[in-house]
Design a protein around this motif. Structure first.
Motif, PDB file in Angstrom:
ATOM      1  N   ALA A  95      13.292   2.985  11.705  1.00  8.68           N
ATOM      2  CA  ALA A  95      12.817   2.629  10.647  1.00  8.68           C
ATOM      3  C   ALA A  95      11.442   3.786  10.067  1.00  8.68           C
ATOM      4  N   PHE A  96      11.201   4.132   8.823  1.00  8.11           N
ATOM      5  CA  PHE A  96      10.278   4.757   8.392  1.00  8.11           C
ATOM      6  C   PHE A  96       9.500   4.251   7.382  1.00  8.11           C
ATOM      7  N   PHE A  97       8.253   4.046   7.590  1.00  9.36           N
ATOM      8  CA  PHE A  97       7.276   3.483   6.451  1.00  9.36           C
ATOM      9  C   PHE A  97       6.426   4.618   6.029  1.00  9.36           C
ATOM     10  N   TYR A  98       6.006   4.550   4.750  1.00  4.64           N
ATOM     11  CA  TYR A  98       5.339   5.608   4.320  1.00  4.64           C
ATOM     12  C   TYR A  98       4.720   5.048   3.185  1.00  4.64           C
ATOM     13  N   ALA A  99       3.179   5.802   3.078  1.00  2.00           N
ATOM     14  CA  ALA A  99       2.789   5.555   1.785  1.00  2.00           C
ATOM     15  C   ALA A  99       3.144   5.909   0.548  1.00  2.00           C
ATOM     16  N   ASP A 100       3.281   5.317  -0.500  1.00  2.00           N
ATOM     17  CA  ASP A 100       4.354   5.667  -1.277  1.00  2.00           C
ATOM     18  C   ASP A 100       3.517   6.679  -2.286  1.00  2.00           C
ATOM     19  N   PRO A 115       8.872   2.505   1.330  1.00  2.00           N
ATOM     20  CA  PRO A 115       7.513   2.766   0.804  1.00  2.00           C
ATOM     21  C   PRO A 115       6.717   1.647   0.899  1.00  2.00           C
ATOM     22  N   MET A 116       5.484   2.163   0.979  1.00  2.00           N
ATOM     23  CA  MET A 116       4.211   1.186   1.082  1.00  2.00           C
ATOM     24  C   MET A 116       3.442   1.368  -0.106  1.00  2.00           C
ATOM     25  N   PRO A 117       2.907   0.718  -0.938  1.00  2.29           N
ATOM     26  CA  PRO A 117       2.064   0.649  -1.924  1.00  2.29           C
ATOM     27  C   PRO A 117       0.552   0.800  -1.456  1.00  2.29           C
ATOM     28  N   VAL A 118       0.358   1.627  -0.572  1.00  2.00           N
ATOM     29  CA  VAL A 118      -0.971   1.479   0.137  1.00  2.00           C
ATOM     30  C   VAL A 118      -2.073   1.785  -0.751  1.00  2.00           C
ATOM     31  N   LYS A 119      -2.098   2.519  -1.559  1.00  2.00           N
ATOM     32  CA  LYS A 119      -3.394   3.157  -2.296  1.00  2.00           C
ATOM     33  C   LYS A 119      -3.473   1.967  -3.344  1.00  2.00           C
ATOM     34  N   ALA A 136      -7.176   0.162   3.296  1.00  2.00           N
ATOM     35  CA  ALA A 136      -5.724   0.723   3.259  1.00  2.00           C
ATOM     36  C   ALA A 136      -4.878   0.249   4.499  1.00  2.00           C
ATOM     37  N   ASN A 137      -5.651   0.433   5.707  1.00  2.00           N
ATOM     38  CA  ASN A 137      -5.053   0.461   6.816  1.00  2.00           C
ATOM     39  C   ASN A 137      -4.476  -0.772   7.133  1.00  2.00           C
ATOM     40  N   MET A 138      -5.183  -1.846   6.729  1.00  2.00           N
ATOM     41  CA  MET A 138      -4.645  -3.288   6.608  1.00  2.00           C
ATOM     42  C   MET A 138      -3.223  -3.375   6.093  1.00  2.00           C
ATOM     43  N   VAL A 139      -3.070  -2.486   5.097  1.00  2.00           N
ATOM     44  CA  VAL A 139      -1.815  -2.819   4.414  1.00  2.00           C
ATOM     45  C   VAL A 139      -0.400  -2.525   5.074  1.00  2.00           C
ATOM     46  N   LEU A 188      10.824  -5.472  -0.020  1.00  2.00           N
ATOM     47  CA  LEU A 188      11.565  -4.533   0.903  1.00  2.00           C
ATOM     48  C   LEU A 188      12.461  -5.497   1.564  1.00  2.00           C
ATOM     49  N   LYS A 189      13.659  -4.676   1.780  1.00  2.00           N
ATOM     50  CA  LYS A 189      14.717  -5.420   2.100  1.00  2.00           C
ATOM     51  C   LYS A 189      15.086  -5.062   3.681  1.00  2.00           C
ATOM     52  N   LYS A 190      14.915  -5.728   4.883  1.00  2.43           N
ATOM     53  CA  LYS A 190      15.258  -4.938   6.084  1.00  2.43           C
ATOM     54  C   LYS A 190      16.619  -4.485   6.446  1.00  2.43           C
ATOM     55  N   SER A 191      16.417  -3.273   6.897  1.00  4.05           N
ATOM     56  CA  SER A 191      17.814  -2.609   7.120  1.00  4.05           C
ATOM     57  C   SER A 191      17.956  -2.189   8.354  1.00  4.05           C
TER      58      SER A 191
END
Lengths: 597, 346
Positions: A95-100, A115-119, A136-139, A188-191
């Protein structure tokens, strides 16, 4: 989605140094620990205050293996600079999570991408711009919690610990985490197959780092004087003394039974510690490799003038400035031989956080017992990372103060004694310390040649006899230092020797070797030099001995080859040093590769 | 039949012999021997019990000299340039003891400069004596960092570099007692030593102590001849112990002396010479040192004193019992605390 993988994977989080991600990462680590899952966390950080890429890797292991792994099943990145590298590091199926807000190509179809809507979420949180990075880190904490199944209640406990119960800080961080978790639920749908689940494998453990443990151990060992100079990764050891000494070692009227002094350099730090040791105080200094190099001349003085002092070396990788924030076991030969002339030093090798505590007090006992410098070699991995550990155990023996004569003792001896006389046949002489008012108490300490009464002499025989006694004293040390921990294996023909923080990697490698049909292998974890009889017997018992070390040159192998030259043909090095904690896979492969030869 | 004269003793009941050390192995006429003798006399006069003193030194001719006084005192002859750190740690062992450190100009102003200045800035309670001869004696005559520009030494040529002024360095590091003296002026050395031993904090004594073997040429600024010709005392100094009454009469008539009250109740009397000099002003001291450099004087005396600063060990609020006499119950936290500590971990 392939078959579910529960409690058996690694997560790496890539952020920008100085952005406050350490709080978020340790919160995740602690939450997992509170869920009862065996876990380890390694901070792989640059020598920098702000701006460079930094990684934190967490391993969860239902089997209790806590060594670092190279394979990363789950990768989180908030850093555009390391984005490509982070993406490439995800294991297929991972799995790859990234700030969008990072708009870079993702050309991988073999992994799950989130993708993560961090900002956006950080902006939405009602906090001052100064705190936005932290929030932002807590996101990613919230999103990971949701996607991996980390219990939010344990996250709250971790936050509460970190913020020392301060409600406002806990709440504002937790609100973001909750919001992010909810967002993930909806968007997010877990895959991917990776998740965690409650276990009961961490009860009876606490989490702590080796430097804190070392400081506490020293305090329970009656530490009275410490001098130090700031250096990564050792600074937090002395800083922990400053945190805990006032809590544990002030008298009821608020007076101190100790002194901690920040010196002008490591030369002065060890000099002060030796001065205090000569003065009869339980005394230590803590440093890392470059500091040890500076302490060389003084270490020889303490050896030869026979002054008790404890020197902690929280190793980092060298030579020279090296990589100040990366780990290694590269100071072993340096510490063993430190200073000019004939000598070997006493070295303790803690292999766990709990042992950092234990050797914290034992080192002071040994130093006073043997009137010698005692080195304790920890490393950055052990010293600065949070580890699951058994709780610290109260010392089971009283303070060992060694052979110190006070006024009443001298009275009984009619004042007749010799500072460097081997009265007991163990090579350890008697000593007196300043403040002793008996007219025959005083002696003149010196690094120059001296006779049994500490008088200057250049007499050849006297020199040689004294050096022979010092060697005898080292043989006495052999019987006093911590014995190795041995894991025997029936029918084994191969032995592994390792020490310090590599233990988890070796333990796991033993299991991997078994799986791979490798040789039956016994394991000895060395805990001290000089090499005790038990360690020598172990070496003699097996056909081949692999010596696993996190250094380039196989430093323990070098030392053991000198100690047991007739056994040296058995030794095979499995040594590796790239600044990162060893992995079990590497250890296994290094051994198998040589077995096949 | 003659009866032997009774041995003279001081108020501690000790004779001068109780303060002596081993016979010196330094060169005959070495300034350091004369300083050792003045230490013996000063300690005898002050009734200090030798067991209540610790001696320290680094490496060099000067650093050998602690063997030549106070045989009954604990001592440690450590590493070159590192006396400062060794002594700093030892000072915590038993804060009721006094400390004397002997160093040289190589030991202090070259290899040990950093440690020296840090010991000074911490106001470590020690009498720090620099036996300053401008030359490395034990390695046979190389320039030291206090050698003057233009000094010629056999095998070494001519010194090109500006000398380090130890008093200036001490002052710059916020020393609380700075004095300069000349080994050829035994009385002044002795009185300054007494004042230094009563000082509250670090007392730096830069004593020009000629090396008769390697640097005693008439025109060398660390020689006996030059010292005798150029010494310009700031004042005539005398030390009055705490309980003695101060009588100001004769030469020391009122108005001609300054009284400096020491922390331990003793008094230093400074008799004015040509000009009045106030040693409680750091600015004065700097100015005086600057003018001595310009005018080529050997100004001696108490350059600066400040009795009001806390000493290094005082800043720690230590228990009254000497730390090195504390035992288990004071040193190891109680058993029940370990649970609390474990509870503080996550």
């Amino acid at each position: 989605m392939s078959e579910k993988v529960i409690n058996d994977f690694s997560v790496t989080i890539a952020t920008v140094n100085g952005s406050g991600s350490q709080t978020a990462n340790v919160t995740l680590l602690r939450a997992l620990f509170k869920m009862g899952i065996p876990v380890s966390g390694k901070n792989l950080f640059p020598s920098n205050i702000q701006g460079l890429p930094t990684w934190y890797t967490i391993r969860v292991s239902k089997d209790g293996f806590v060594a670092r792994r190279d394979e990363q099943e789950v990768v989180v990145t908030l850093n555009p600079v390391s984005f490509a590298r982070d993406l490439a590091s995800v294991r297929p199926g991972g799995a790859f999570f990234y700030a969008d807000d990072i708009r870079l190509p993702i050309a991988r179809s073999d992994i799950s991408v989130y993708p993560m809507p961090v900002k956006q979420m950080a902006r939405a949180a009602n906090v001052s711009p100064a705190l936005r990075d932290y929030i932002a880190n807590m996101v990613y904490v919230g999103i990971l919690a949701q996607m991996l199944g980390i219990d939010l209640e344990t996250i709250k406990q971790a936050l509460s610990f970190h913020f020392k119960g301060k409600a406002q800080a806990i709440d504002s961080n937790f609100t973001t985490i909750k919001t992010a978790a909810d967002w993930a639920t909806q968007n997010l749908k877990k895959s991917d197959p990776y998740s965690v689940a409650q276990m009961d494998s961490t009860s009876g453990f606490v989490m702590a780092d080796g430097n804190t443990a070392a400081a506490l151990g020293a305090i329970y060992g009656g530490l009275q004087f410490a001098a130090w100079y700031p250096i990564t990764p050792a600074s937090t050891l002395a800083e922990s003394l400053n945190v805990f000494l006032p809590q544990l070692r002030k008298t009821t009227d608020g007076k101190q039974t100790y002194a901690v002094l920040q010196a002008e350099d490591e030369l002065a730090a060890v000099g002060m510690a030796i001065g205090a040791g000569w003065g009869g105080l339980r005394s230590m200094t803590s440093t890392s490799g470059p500091g040890i190099s500076l302490m060389a001349e003084y270490a020889g003085l303490a050896y030869y003038a026979e002054v008790p002092v404890v020197i902690w070396d929280v190793q980092r990788i060298g030579p020279s400035t090296g990589l100040p924030t990366r780990t290694a076991q590269g100071d072993l030969t340096e510490a063993y031989f430190l200073s000019h002339g004939d000598k070997q030093n006493i070295i303790l090798l803690p292999g766990s956080v709990q042992e950092c505590f234990e050797f914290g007090w034992k080192a002071l006992d040994l130093a006073e017992h043997l009137q010698a410098p005692v080195f304790v070699l920890s490393d950055l991995d052990l010293g600065m990372n949070q580890w699951m550990t058994k709780p610290f155990e109260y010392p089971d023996t009283p303070l060992e103060r060694g052979k110190v004569l006070w006024e009443a003792d001298l009275e009984k001896l009619n004042g007749v004694w010799g500072r460097y006389k081997d009265s007991d046949g163990d090579g350890i002489p008697f000593r007196t310390v300043p403040g002793n008012k008996h007219p025959s108490a005083a002696w003149f300490g010196r690094g120059t040649g001296h006779d049994e009464n500490a008088r200057y002499t250049e007499d050849a025989n006297t020199w040689e006899n004294n050096m022979a006694r010092l060697k005898k004293k080292y043989d006495t040390a052999r019987t006093l230092v911590p014995k190795p921990v041995i894991k025997a294996a029936k029918g084994a023909t191969v032995g592994i020797i390792a020490y310090g923080s590599t233990e988890p990697a070796v333990e796991e490698a033993l299991a991997l070797l078994k799986q791979a049909g490798g040789p039956k292998t016994a394991f000895l974890r060395l805990r001290a030099l000089p090499c005790t009889a038990e360690a020598q017997d172990f070496i003699k018992k097996y056909e081949r001995i692999y010596i696993v070390e996190a250094n380039r040159d196989g430093q323990l192998r070098q030392i053991l080859s000198a100690v047991l030259p007739d056994q040296a043909h058995k030794f095979r090095s499995a040594c590796h040093s790239d600044g990162l904690p060893l992995t079990a896979k590497w250890v296994k492969e290094a051994i198998l590769a040589q077995e096949e030869k | 039949m003659t009866t032997p004269a009774p041995v003279q003793t001081n108020k501690a009941g000790l004779s001068k012999n109780d303060y002596r050390g081993l016979p010196s192995t330094l060169c005959q006429g070495c300034g350091h021997n004369s300083i050792a003798n003045q230490i013996i006399t000063a300690c005898y006069d002050l009734n200090i019990v030798p067991e209540e003193i610790m001696k320290f030194s680094g490496i060099g001719c000067s650093s050998k000299s602690p063997a030549y006084f106070l045989n009954r005192s604990f001592g440690f002859n450590g590493l070159h340039g590192r006396m400062s750190s060794l002594a700093t740690g030892a000072l915590f062992a038993d804060t009721t003891l006094r400390a004397i450190g002997i160093s040289g100009d190589g030991d202090t102003a070259s290899i040990g400069m950093g440690g020296f200045k840090h010991m000074v800035r911490r106001n470590a309670p020690i009498v720090y004596i620099v036996e300053n001869n401008g030359v490395y004696g034990l390695t046979k005559g190389q320039f030291s960092a206090t050698a003057e520009v233009g000094l010629n030494l056999k095998h070494q040529g001519t010194n090109q570099y500006m000398p380090v002024d130890i008093c200036m360095e001490a002052l710059a590091s916020n020393a609380t007692f700075v004095a300069r003296s000349f080994a050829g002026d035994a009385k002044q050395v002795k009185e300054l030593l007494k004042a230094a031993l009563s000082h509250h904090g670090v007392a730096v004594l830069d004593i020009i102590s000629p090396c008769v073997t390697f640097n005693n040429q008439e025109d060398a600024t660390h020689s006996y001849t030059w010292g005798k010709d150029h010494e310009a005392p700031l004042h005539e100094i005398s030390f009055i112990p705490a309980l003695d009454e101060i009588e100001l009469q004769g030469e020391f008539a009122e108005g001609t002396v300054r009284e400096v009250s020491m922390h331990d109740g003793s008094t230093v009397l400074l008799k004015k010479l040509e000009k009045d000099y106030d040693p409680t002003s750091r600015a004065n001291a700097f100015q005086m040192l600057e003018s001595t450099q310009l005018n080529n004087w050997l100004v001696t005396g108490l350059l600066y004193i400040n009795e009001s600063k806390p000493t290094l060990t005082e800043t720690f609020n230590l228990v009254d019992t000497p730390l090195n006499r504390l035992a288990d119950p004071d040193l190891r936290p109680a058993r029940e605390t370990i649970e609390k500590i474990n509870a503080m971990m996550f």
